[in-house]
Structure formats: C-alpha cells, structure tokens
Scaffold this motif. Structure first.
Motif, mmCIF file in Angstrom:
data_model
loop_
_atom_site.group_PDB
_atom_site.id
_atom_site.type_symbol
_atom_site.label_atom_id
_atom_site.label_comp_id
_atom_site.label_asym_id
_atom_site.label_seq_id
_atom_site.Cartn_x
_atom_site.Cartn_y
_atom_site.Cartn_z
ATOM 1 N N ASN A 1 0.832 -1.200 0.000
ATOM 2 C CA ASN A 1 0.000 0.000 0.000
ATOM 3 C C ASN A 1 0.878 1.267 0.000
ATOM 4 O OD1 ASN A 1 -1.251 2.248 1.598
ATOM 5 N ND2 ASN A 1 -3.024 0.911 1.434
ATOM 6 N N GLU A 2 0.463 2.237 -0.828
ATOM 7 C CA GLU A 2 1.295 3.442 -1.010
ATOM 8 C C GLU A 2 1.459 4.241 0.296
ATOM 9 O OE1 GLU A 2 1.020 7.714 -1.213
ATOM 10 O OE2 GLU A 2 -0.857 6.603 -1.566
ATOM 11 N N ILE A 3 0.392 4.263 1.122
ATOM 12 C CA ILE A 3 0.497 5.050 2.373
ATOM 13 C C ILE A 3 1.442 4.352 3.353
ATOM 14 C CG2 ILE A 3 -0.751 6.199 4.233
ATOM 15 C CD1 ILE A 3 -3.280 6.058 2.595
ATOM 16 N N LEU A 4 1.367 3.009 3.408
ATOM 17 C CA LEU A 4 2.276 2.281 4.306
ATOM 18 C C LEU A 4 3.727 2.501 3.879
ATOM 19 C CD1 LEU A 4 0.260 -1.035 4.768
ATOM 20 C CD2 LEU A 4 0.613 0.765 6.460
ATOM 21 N N GLU A 5 3.910 2.535 2.556
ATOM 22 C CA GLU A 5 5.268 2.816 2.046
ATOM 23 C C GLU A 5 5.744 4.192 2.478
ATOM 24 O OE1 GLU A 5 6.328 2.462 -2.215
ATOM 25 O OE2 GLU A 5 5.426 0.470 -2.025
ATOM 26 N N ARG B 1 -2.908 9.955 7.869
ATOM 27 C CA ARG B 1 -3.479 9.735 6.535
ATOM 28 C C ARG B 1 -3.917 8.274 6.395
ATOM 29 N NH1 ARG B 1 -1.766 9.414 0.774
ATOM 30 N NH2 ARG B 1 0.386 8.894 1.308
ATOM 31 N N ALA B 2 -3.076 7.358 6.920
ATOM 32 C CA ALA B 2 -3.396 5.928 6.832
ATOM 33 C C ALA B 2 -4.681 5.626 7.600
ATOM 34 C CB ALA B 2 -2.226 5.111 7.381
ATOM 35 N N LEU B 3 -4.815 6.238 8.792
ATOM 36 C CA LEU B 3 -6.033 6.015 9.590
ATOM 37 C C LEU B 3 -7.249 6.570 8.839
ATOM 38 C CD1 LEU B 3 -4.690 6.944 13.153
ATOM 39 C CD2 LEU B 3 -5.490 4.686 12.426
ATOM 40 N N GLY B 4 -7.067 7.760 8.243
ATOM 41 C CA GLY B 4 -8.153 8.387 7.481
ATOM 42 C C GLY B 4 -8.575 7.549 6.292
ATOM 43 N N ILE C 1 -1.156 -0.637 10.322
ATOM 44 C CA ILE C 1 -0.237 0.513 10.266
ATOM 45 C C ILE C 1 0.972 0.234 11.165
ATOM 46 C CG2 ILE C 1 0.001 2.993 10.716
ATOM 47 C CD1 ILE C 1 -3.076 3.204 10.250
ATOM 48 N N LEU C 2 0.694 -0.365 12.334
ATOM 49 C CA LEU C 2 1.787 -0.682 13.259
ATOM 50 C C LEU C 2 2.742 -1.707 12.632
ATOM 51 C CD1 LEU C 2 3.025 -0.590 16.180
ATOM 52 C CD2 LEU C 2 1.551 -2.526 16.719
ATOM 53 N N HIS C 3 2.189 -2.838 12.204
ATOM 54 C CA HIS C 3 3.058 -3.934 11.762
ATOM 55 C C HIS C 3 3.691 -3.670 10.390
ATOM 56 C CE1 HIS C 3 2.286 -6.490 15.150
ATOM 57 N NE2 HIS C 3 1.018 -6.181 15.063
#
Ligand code: B1M
Length: 211
Positions: free
Chosen positions: A2-6, A26-29, A37-39
């Motif tokens: 995922n682009e946001i995780l990156e 942003r990831a939460l949104g 998001i953590l892992h």
C-alpha cells in the motif's frame, strides 16, 4: 505494498517525525487498521533500520532519529491499539543498573524494542536489584533487560540475577544484558539468558527468547 504504508516506512527511515505522524494520520483516514499501520508501517520500517544499522549503513544518530519518528507515529496509534486489543509481543522491564547513570544506549534499546512490537516498562537509571526484583514480583514481565556502561557497575547485573534467584523468581523471567563493557562471555558467566551488542540485536534477541 500500500502506497500510504510505504510513505510511513520512508518517513521513519528518513527520521522525519512530522511526516511519519502525518502519514499515520493519513493511513487512519484511509481506513487502514491501527494493527496494519503498526506492523506493516512502523515495525517493518524499524526492522529495516535495524538491518541497515547491522550492515553499517546507519549509525547511532540515524537510528535515534528513525526511532524518534517511529515513536511519534506510535503515540498516535497507542490509544487506538488499546481499544482494538492488539497484544504486544511481550512485556519487557528495562533499566540501567544501580550506580550507573548512562541511558542513551538503554533508551535506544527501549525504542527498538517498542519498534519491534514489545511493551516496555522503562525503570530508568540507577536501578537497584530490589527494584528489578519488585518489578518482576508484581507480575506480567516476560523479559528483564539490564544495561551497564561502567566496568564498576557491571557486577550489579550479577547481583540482580542473584537477587532474583534468592526471591525464587529467576524461572519467571528471561534476563538479557548489554552495554559497552558487557560481553557474551560475561552474560554466560553470570547466568543471563542473552546478550546483545546493540539495540537492533537486542530486539532480535528478545523476539527469539519468546518465540
Ligand atoms: Co560516561 N563513561 N561516565 N558519561 N560516557 C563512558 C561509558 C566511558 C567509556 C568514557 C571513557 O572513559 N572513555 C567511561 C567508562 C569507563 C569504564 O568503566 N570502562 C565513562 C565514565 C568513567 C564516566 C564517569 C565515571 C565519569 C566521571 O564522572 N568521572 C561518569 C559516571 C556517572 C555514572 O554513571 N554514575 C560518567 C558520566 C557520563 C555522562 C553523564 C556525562 C554521560 C551520560 C549521559 C547519559 O547517558 N544520559 C556520559 C557519556 C555520554 C559517556 C560516553 C561518552 C558515551 C556513552 C553513550 O551514550 N554511547 C562513553 C564513552 C563512549 O562510549 N565512547 C562514556 C552511545 C550509546 C548509543 O551506546 O550506551 O554503548 P551504548 O549503547 C549501545 C550498546 O552498548 C547496546 O545498545 C546500545 C545501542 O546500540 N546496549 C544494550 C546498551 N544497553 C543495552 C542493553 C541491552 C542490549 C544492548 O539489553 C538489555
């Protein structure tokens, strides 16, 4: 990926605290779960930081600012993780031994452990054997970590292990040690379960002891 995780990983790797926090928001949104998001964001970034450190591409300052960015992101996730009941890998009580005030390395170890998914109870510096023993006695601790930077305070690691034996608590907890003058052979001599030469390897050691 995922682009946001990156983006979260990149922000942590660059040690950019503000960006790491913005990307976590942003990831939460976008609907990603706090656990993902953590892992897949923060922890995998810190795993990469550990690898770069072990390979000599990152030094202590890079690791410190990456860990600070990770902690910034984690602070946003922590209340949400508590709500969703995500369990830590284990709980570690960590302290610099009695008579010793050095805490830069210990704090780095703490951050790498948190980055690896552990809950850390930081007992601070100048921690007497009785305090370590009381902490283990109160329950819930899987690993006890001791740091010492002075040759004169290293014996307090043995004194703490002896105090755990005396209190019949030695079997309840794994003991890991580290710090500039500490060696594997010293860990073997005093009956510790493990030694790590740096913060990154302390996190891998803790994982391996609980697996
Ligand atoms: Co102190 N000091 N210091 N000092 N100090 C050393 C350690 C020393 C080697 C300097 C020297 O003489 N060359 C020397 C010790 C000599 C010896 O015993 N062999 C020394 C001395 C003598 C002293 C005083 C006695 C000086 C005096 O007052 N006469 C005094 C003692 C005070 C006390 O503790 N009671 C003293 C005081 C201080 C300051 C307060 C000024 C300051 C500490 C500030 C602080 O920590 N908040 C300080 C500092 C900064 C140092 C040096 C310069 C740097 C230590 C450091 O932070 N390194 C240090 C010399 C040096 O190392 N070049 C020195 C960076 C840190 C990231 O590395 O802590 O090794 P380190 O942690 C690493 C690994 O060891 C490992 O992971 C970390 C990250 O990768 N690790 C673990 C650490 N804990 C671990 C735990 C684990 C696993 C891994 O599992 C649980």
């Amino acid at each position: 990926m995922n682009e946001i995780l990156e983006s979260i990983q990149t922000a942590v790797l660059k040690g950019n605290l503000k960006d790491a926090q913005e990307q976590v928001e942003r990831a939460l949104g976008s609907g990603l779960s706090p656990a993902d998001i953590l892992h897949e964001g923060l922890i995998s970034a810190m795993t990469e930081v550990g690898r770069l450190f072990e390979e000599g591409e990152y030094y202590v300052p890079e690791m410190l600012i990456a860990a600070r960015a990770m902690k910034g992101g984690l602070a946003i996730l922590k209340p949400l993780l508590a709500e969703t009941d995500v369990q830590p890998l284990g709980k570690i009580a960590l302290g610099t031994v009695k008579g010793d005030l050095h805490d830069i390395g210990k704090n780095l170890v703490s951050m790498m452990l948190e980055g690896a998914g552990f809950e850390v109870v930081d007992l601070g510096v100048d921690v007497a054997p009785e305090i370590f023993v009381d902490t283990i006695e109160s329950g819930g601790i899987d690993i006890l970590g001791m740091s010492a930077l002075l040759t004169t305070t290293m014996p307090l690691m043995k004194a703490t292990i002896d105090a755990l034996v005396q209190a019949q608590l030695r079997d309840q907890v794994k003991v890991i040690i580290g710090g500039a003058p500490v060696t594997q052979s010293y860990a073997d001599d005093i009956g510790a379960d493990g030694y790590a030469p740096d913060a990154s390897r302390a996190a891998s050691l803790a994982k391996s002891l609980l697996s």
